[in-house]
Scaffold this motif. Structure first.
Motif, PDB file in Angstrom:
ATOM      1  N   PRO A 150       0.828  -1.216   0.000  1.00 55.59           N
ATOM      2  CA  PRO A 150       0.000   0.000   0.000  1.00 55.59           C
ATOM      3  C   PRO A 150       0.859   1.262   0.000  1.00 55.59           C
ATOM      4  CG  PRO A 150      -0.630  -1.488   1.789  1.00 55.59           C
ATOM      5  CD  PRO A 150       0.632  -2.016   1.199  1.00 55.59           C
ATOM      6  N   PHE A 151       0.292   2.336  -0.519  1.00 56.80           N
ATOM      7  CA  PHE A 151       0.980   3.623  -0.529  1.00 56.80           C
ATOM      8  C   PHE A 151       0.598   4.419   0.704  1.00 56.80           C
ATOM      9  CE2 PHE A 151       0.715   2.493  -5.041  1.00 56.80           C
ATOM     10  CZ  PHE A 151       2.064   2.524  -5.353  1.00 56.80           C
ATOM     11  N   LYS A 152       1.576   5.091   1.287  1.00 61.21           N
ATOM     12  CA  LYS A 152       1.332   5.945   2.441  1.00 61.21           C
ATOM     13  C   LYS A 152       0.604   7.210   1.992  1.00 61.21           C
ATOM     14  CE  LYS A 152       5.469   4.448   4.954  1.00 61.21           C
ATOM     15  NZ  LYS A 152       4.888   3.280   5.423  1.00 61.21           N
ATOM     16  N   ALA A 153      -0.199   7.738   2.884  1.00 60.39           N
ATOM     17  CA  ALA A 153      -1.019   8.915   2.575  1.00 60.39           C
ATOM     18  C   ALA A 153      -0.186  10.080   2.059  1.00 60.39           C
ATOM     19  CB  ALA A 153      -1.809   9.341   3.801  1.00 60.39           C
ATOM     20  N   GLU A 154       0.952  10.334   2.671  1.00 60.41           N
ATOM     21  CA  GLU A 154       1.782  11.460   2.239  1.00 60.41           C
ATOM     22  C   GLU A 154       2.296  11.251   0.819  1.00 60.41           C
ATOM     23  OE1 GLU A 154       2.533  14.601   3.507  1.00 60.41           O
ATOM     24  OE2 GLU A 154       0.813  14.005   4.690  1.00 60.41           O
ATOM     25  N   ASP A 155       2.604   9.997   0.458  1.00 62.54           N
ATOM     26  CA  ASP A 155       3.056   9.712  -0.905  1.00 62.54           C
ATOM     27  C   ASP A 155       1.915   9.931  -1.899  1.00 62.54           C
ATOM     28  OD1 ASP A 155       5.603   9.041   0.013  1.00 62.54           O
ATOM     29  OD2 ASP A 155       5.059   6.939   0.298  1.00 62.54           O
ATOM     30  N   VAL A 156       0.717   9.535  -1.504  1.00 59.80           N
ATOM     31  CA  VAL A 156      -0.448   9.735  -2.366  1.00 59.80           C
ATOM     32  C   VAL A 156      -0.715  11.226  -2.531  1.00 59.80           C
ATOM     33  CG1 VAL A 156      -2.944   9.384  -2.583  1.00 59.80           C
ATOM     34  CG2 VAL A 156      -1.473   7.494  -1.851  1.00 59.80           C
ATOM     35  N   ARG A 157      -0.624  11.976  -1.450  1.00 64.05           N
ATOM     36  CA  ARG A 157      -0.842  13.426  -1.520  1.00 64.05           C
ATOM     37  C   ARG A 157       0.150  14.053  -2.502  1.00 64.05           C
ATOM     38  NH1 ARG A 157      -0.799  16.322   3.940  1.00 64.05           N
ATOM     39  NH2 ARG A 157      -2.931  15.594   3.959  1.00 64.05           N
ATOM     40  N   PHE A 192     -10.480   4.030   0.813  1.00 65.45           N
ATOM     41  CA  PHE A 192     -11.357   5.171   0.547  1.00 65.45           C
ATOM     42  C   PHE A 192     -11.306   6.202   1.672  1.00 65.45           C
ATOM     43  CE2 PHE A 192     -15.395   7.353   1.234  1.00 65.45           C
ATOM     44  CZ  PHE A 192     -15.467   8.075   0.062  1.00 65.45           C
ATOM     45  N   THR A 193     -11.383   5.748   2.922  1.00 62.68           N
ATOM     46  CA  THR A 193     -11.397   6.683   4.051  1.00 62.68           C
ATOM     47  C   THR A 193     -10.095   7.467   4.107  1.00 62.68           C
ATOM     48  OG1 THR A 193     -12.864   5.221   5.274  1.00 62.68           O
ATOM     49  CG2 THR A 193     -11.685   6.877   6.555  1.00 62.68           C
ATOM     50  N   CYS A 194      -8.995   6.787   3.846  1.00 64.04           N
ATOM     51  CA  CYS A 194      -7.696   7.470   3.821  1.00 64.04           C
ATOM     52  C   CYS A 194      -7.677   8.527   2.717  1.00 64.04           C
ATOM     53  CB  CYS A 194      -6.585   6.446   3.616  1.00 64.04           C
ATOM     54  SG  CYS A 194      -4.920   7.137   3.690  1.00 64.04           S
ATOM     55  N   PHE A 195      -8.116   8.143   1.523  1.00 63.77           N
ATOM     56  CA  PHE A 195      -8.155   9.088   0.406  1.00 63.77           C
ATOM     57  C   PHE A 195      -9.078  10.263   0.719  1.00 63.77           C
ATOM     58  CE2 PHE A 195     -10.354  10.332  -3.618  1.00 63.77           C
ATOM     59  CZ  PHE A 195      -9.311  11.059  -4.147  1.00 63.77           C
ATOM     60  N   ALA A 196     -10.244   9.978   1.269  1.00 61.31           N
ATOM     61  CA  ALA A 196     -11.188  11.051   1.614  1.00 61.31           C
ATOM     62  C   ALA A 196     -10.589  12.010   2.620  1.00 61.31           C
ATOM     63  CB  ALA A 196     -12.492  10.450   2.135  1.00 61.31           C
ATOM     64  N   SER A 197      -9.831  11.478   3.573  1.00 61.59           N
ATOM     65  CA  SER A 197      -9.222  12.348   4.587  1.00 61.59           C
ATOM     66  C   SER A 197      -8.154  13.249   3.976  1.00 61.59           C
ATOM     67  CB  SER A 197      -8.640  11.536   5.735  1.00 61.59           C
ATOM     68  OG  SER A 197      -7.557  10.746   5.291  1.00 61.59           O
ATOM     69  N   LEU A 198      -7.529  12.816   2.886  1.00 59.90           N
ATOM     70  CA  LEU A 198      -6.569  13.670   2.189  1.00 59.90           C
ATOM     71  C   LEU A 198      -7.246  14.860   1.526  1.00 59.90           C
ATOM     72  CD1 LEU A 198      -4.288  11.033   0.437  1.00 59.90           C
ATOM     73  CD2 LEU A 198      -3.714  12.477   2.395  1.00 59.90           C
ATOM     74  N   GLN A 199      -8.529  14.703   1.223  1.00 58.61           N
ATOM     75  CA  GLN A 199      -9.275  15.760   0.552  1.00 58.61           C
ATOM     76  C   GLN A 199      -9.807  16.808   1.520  1.00 58.61           C
ATOM     77  OE1 GLN A 199      -9.211  15.461  -2.903  1.00 58.61           O
ATOM     78  NE2 GLN A 199      -7.930  13.782  -2.218  1.00 58.61           N
ATOM     79  N   TYR A 240      -2.137   4.477 -11.156  1.00 59.17           N
ATOM     80  CA  TYR A 240      -2.469   4.216  -9.750  1.00 59.17           C
ATOM     81  C   TYR A 240      -3.193   5.413  -9.131  1.00 59.17           C
ATOM     82  CZ  TYR A 240       0.704   0.133  -9.728  1.00 59.17           C
ATOM     83  OH  TYR A 240       1.312  -1.066  -9.958  1.00 59.17           O
ATOM     84  N   THR A 241      -2.745   6.610  -9.460  1.00 61.28           N
ATOM     85  CA  THR A 241      -3.398   7.816  -8.939  1.00 61.28           C
ATOM     86  C   THR A 241      -4.830   7.920  -9.475  1.00 61.28           C
ATOM     87  OG1 THR A 241      -1.258   8.923  -8.793  1.00 61.28           O
ATOM     88  CG2 THR A 241      -3.195  10.318  -8.717  1.00 61.28           C
ATOM     89  N   ALA A 242      -5.020   7.568 -10.738  1.00 53.34           N
ATOM     90  CA  ALA A 242      -6.380   7.566 -11.304  1.00 53.34           C
ATOM     91  C   ALA A 242      -7.246   6.538 -10.582  1.00 53.34           C
ATOM     92  CB  ALA A 242      -6.328   7.274 -12.803  1.00 53.34           C
ATOM     93  N   TYR A 243      -6.677   5.371 -10.262  1.00 52.14           N
ATOM     94  CA  TYR A 243      -7.416   4.353  -9.501  1.00 52.14           C
ATOM     95  C   TYR A 243      -7.828   4.931  -8.145  1.00 52.14           C
ATOM     96  CZ  TYR A 243      -8.278   0.439  -6.379  1.00 52.14           C
ATOM     97  OH  TYR A 243      -8.834  -0.393  -5.446  1.00 52.14           O
ATOM     98  N   ILE A 244      -6.896   5.564  -7.468  1.00 53.66           N
ATOM     99  CA  ILE A 244      -7.170   6.126  -6.138  1.00 53.66           C
ATOM    100  C   ILE A 244      -8.270   7.182  -6.212  1.00 53.66           C
ATOM    101  CG2 ILE A 244      -6.158   7.526  -4.283  1.00 53.66           C
ATOM    102  CD1 ILE A 244      -3.484   5.944  -4.866  1.00 53.66           C
ATOM    103  N   ARG A 245      -8.243   8.023  -7.231  1.00 56.65           N
ATOM    104  CA  ARG A 245      -9.285   9.052  -7.384  1.00 56.65           C
ATOM    105  C   ARG A 245     -10.665   8.441  -7.601  1.00 56.65           C
ATOM    106  NH1 ARG A 245      -5.259  12.490 -10.461  1.00 56.65           N
ATOM    107  NH2 ARG A 245      -4.941  14.272  -9.091  1.00 56.65           N
ATOM    108  N   ARG A 246     -10.705   7.214  -8.128  1.00 57.20           N
ATOM    109  CA  ARG A 246     -11.987   6.547  -8.402  1.00 57.20           C
ATOM    110  C   ARG A 246     -12.508   5.738  -7.221  1.00 57.20           C
ATOM    111  NH1 ARG A 246     -11.872   4.578 -14.542  1.00 57.20           N
ATOM    112  NH2 ARG A 246     -13.670   3.451 -13.766  1.00 57.20           N
ATOM    113  N   LEU A 247     -11.750   5.690  -6.125  1.00 55.81           N
ATOM    114  CA  LEU A 247     -12.185   4.903  -4.965  1.00 55.81           C
ATOM    115  C   LEU A 247     -13.568   5.344  -4.501  1.00 55.81           C
ATOM    116  CD1 LEU A 247      -8.923   4.684  -2.810  1.00 55.81           C
ATOM    117  CD2 LEU A 247     -10.053   2.825  -4.042  1.00 55.81           C
ATOM    118  N   GLN A 248     -14.344   4.367  -4.079  1.00 60.10           N
ATOM    119  CA  GLN A 248     -15.693   4.642  -3.594  1.00 60.10           C
ATOM    120  C   GLN A 248     -15.848   4.126  -2.184  1.00 60.10           C
ATOM    121  OE1 GLN A 248     -18.470   2.996  -6.377  1.00 60.10           O
ATOM    122  NE2 GLN A 248     -17.869   4.392  -8.005  1.00 60.10           N
ATOM    123  N   HIS A 249     -16.839   4.655  -1.495  1.00 58.91           N
ATOM    124  CA  HIS A 249     -17.135   4.240  -0.125  1.00 58.91           C
ATOM    125  C   HIS A 249     -17.251   2.720  -0.060  1.00 58.91           C
ATOM    126  CE1 HIS A 249     -18.480   4.334   3.888  1.00 58.91           C
ATOM    127  NE2 HIS A 249     -19.761   4.184   3.654  1.00 58.91           N
ATOM    128  N   GLY A 250     -16.609   2.130   0.918  1.00 62.74           N
ATOM    129  CA  GLY A 250     -16.648   0.688   1.086  1.00 62.74           C
ATOM    130  C   GLY A 250     -15.431  -0.016   0.502  1.00 62.74           C
TER     131      GLY A 250
END
Length: 130
Positions: A79-86, A119-126, A105-115
């Motif tokens: 898995p990628f760390k949140a700071e790396d994704v940011r 997703f929660t990690c990505f949402a918290s970055l936003q 991979y970044t496009a995949y992460i942007r498409r993450l959906q609830h569940g």
């Protein structure tokens, strides 16, 4: 307290002081919670893809495709760390990836959906930080 004081529409000095003390304790208890949230954002991780779809490849548009699909990339080994994704979301490259792989991979992460894992990690970055 007299009947006149109880019927007054304006708060007394004592009441104002009590409200101020209550407000201060709320601020003091919320700030550590926000600090803890910021710290958890720094430590969360996003798998690409999530464990339920491990073995699938990631296409350039971020969609998941069958293993071995031409011009698609195997999932990340860890898995990628949140700071790396940011950093990647802001134009950088995910660690251990090529530019094209990082974009997929970044496009995949942007498409993450609830569940979906991550997703929660990505949402918290936003979320804006205060």
């Amino acid at each position: 307290m007299t009947d006149r004081q109880a019927d007054e529409p304006h708060p007394t000095r004592r009441r104002a002081l009590m409200l101020g003390a209550a407000t201060a304790s709320v601020v003091i208890s919320i700030r550590p919670a926000l600090a803890q949230t910021n710290a958890s954002v720094l430590t969360c991780e996003i798998p690409v893809p999530d464990a339920g779809r491990a073995g699938m490849y990631v296409a350039a548009d971020g969609s998941l495709v069958p293993n071995g699909t031409k011009d698609a990339f195997p999932g990340a080994t860890k898995p990628f760390k949140a700071e790396d994704v940011r950093t990647a979301l802001n134009g950088g490259t995910l660690p251990g990836t090529t530019d094209e792989q990082s974009r997929a991979y970044t496009a995949y992460i942007r498409r993450l959906q609830h569940g979906t894992a991550g997703f929660t990690c990505f949402a918290s970055l936003q979320m804006p930080r205060g």
